[in-house]
Design an enzyme around this catalytic site. Sequence first.
Site, PDB file in Angstrom:
ATOM      1  N   HIS A   1       3.469 -10.329  -9.698  1.00  0.00           N
ATOM      2  CA  HIS A   1       4.914 -10.547  -9.639  1.00  0.00           C
ATOM      3  C   HIS A   1       5.586  -9.433  -8.839  1.00  0.00           C
ATOM      4  CE1 HIS A   1       8.990 -11.566 -10.793  1.00  0.00           C
ATOM      5  NE2 HIS A   1       9.168 -10.302 -11.122  1.00  0.00           N
ATOM      6  N   SER A   2       5.162  -8.210  -9.071  1.00  0.00           N
ATOM      7  CA  SER A   2       5.660  -7.054  -8.333  1.00  0.00           C
ATOM      8  C   SER A   2       4.642  -5.939  -8.506  1.00  0.00           C
ATOM      9  CB  SER A   2       7.035  -6.608  -8.869  1.00  0.00           C
ATOM     10  OG  SER A   2       6.889  -6.016 -10.152  1.00  0.00           O
TER      11      SER A   2
ATOM     12  N   GLU B   1       0.830  -1.205   0.000  1.00  0.00           N
ATOM     13  CA  GLU B   1       0.000   0.000   0.000  1.00  0.00           C
ATOM     14  C   GLU B   1       0.867   1.259   0.000  1.00  0.00           C
ATOM     15  OE1 GLU B   1      -3.294   0.214  -0.372  1.00  0.00           O
ATOM     16  OE2 GLU B   1      -3.176  -1.949  -0.714  1.00  0.00           O
TER      17      GLU B   1
ATOM     18  N   SER C   1      18.991  -8.336  -8.560  1.00  0.00           N
ATOM     19  CA  SER C   1      17.866  -8.448  -9.490  1.00  0.00           C
ATOM     20  C   SER C   1      18.061  -9.451 -10.625  1.00  0.00           C
ATOM     21  CB  SER C   1      17.529  -7.082 -10.084  1.00  0.00           C
ATOM     22  OG  SER C   1      16.799  -6.311  -9.170  1.00  0.00           O
TER      23      SER C   1
END
Length: 467
Positions: free
Chosen positions: A359-360, A144, A230
């Site tokens: 996923h993100s 959020e 990443s």
Amino acid sequence: MAIWFARSRNLVSSLRQNLGWSAILIKRDNSPRPVVFTTSTAFFGPVGSHRHESTAVEKQPDFVQQRDEEDALELDFPGGKVGYTSEMKFIPESPSRRIPCYRVLDENGRIIPDSDFIPVSEKVAVKMYEQMATLQVMDHIFYEAQRQGRISFYLTSVGEEAINIASAAALSPDDVVLPQYREPGVLLWRGFTLEEFANQCFGNKADYGKGRQMPIHYGSNRHNYFTVSSPIATQLPQAAGVGYSLKMEKKNACAVTFMGDGGTSEGDFHAGLNFAAVMEAPVVFICRNNGWAISTHISEQFRSDGIVVKGQAYGIRSIRVDGNDALAVYSAVRSAREMAVKEQRPVLIEAMTYRVGHHSTSDDSTKYRAADEIQYWKMSRNPVNRFRKWVEDNGWWSEEDESKLRSNTRKQLLQAIQAAEKWDKQPLTELFNDVYDVKPKNLEDQEVGLKALIEKQPQDYPPGFHV
């Protein structure tokens, strides 16, 4: 190249006498062979043989013999001894039955009769559930915060909480963890505070990465947790190296690394497993097979029976486990860890699960999978609810405990976020430090140019950002 087929004892005997096959056809010998060092290049024999064993043929009185009533013949190649057949037969692309999935708890949180698992004490079980619930709250609030524009990026572990926490509980604090990016629960279990998570996501002065990493790229030397990277699967060959280092130092520890099913399509997956197998490095490879590599379904990733069979191809002991079953994950990881450390060998675990979240925050998974599918896994196959039922059935948890935990965790997180926002950002100089001992001229020029740009357009940069 000539191919000879021995079809009868008479033919074999004739060939032995007339053609002198002593260097090719030899007796099958299943007993351990001594290590033989030679001045020539050493080869690795078949699985289970000793390293550096020479393939030079030992002196034997008879090189072609029969065992019982059958011909027991082998061909001796530098790649190892193999039996041979006159029948041309290809290995099938996959077995007729899939490798079964190890589980302990059914969907209602009850132990399946005659289950083989490692018992968990009340103290450990309660902590496991508390951390799983905390991870849920943390994911919700940080997600959020990203949607509110307070942080730039976030990635949840929704649906995979059991893999995070149960695997962490099964490890030793001395084990070195090389994560992918969906394992913050491992760091949470090891004592990384909510404030430390918030500082990293906001990239402030208290961030151990000095603000250089994207949010959720956590790392902690204190907790033996490598910084998240990443690029997919780069941590796997690194884990093989870490495991080999622990072996050389005779540490009572192993390397543990995580990946998703998509990571197995990278070359680093194969390099990492092969390196660990050949060097007999104590590494536990844990693959979270959640069905999706962002928007790419597993049907577009591989044709094999999942990931577990890939371990056998590299000579690695492997197991498939229900990743939504915390007790099964705990038992499998703890057993794998013991094998890795005591036997000095790599182990592969395929944890079957489902990525409930996107996923993100950069992804909208409803574009490539049905909303009712997501809802089914979120409600009916929820690993946190499943483990909670088991803990409650044991009388170790109550509704009052649940309400208190989630309320307190939410308050702590909101306070951590507010505090993290008030910290100053890392100074601009940290963007250029820690790369070279002495900064080269091109980096100095870039630093001067960036400072000039920020001074000219300060409105384009966040408050608290110091030149």
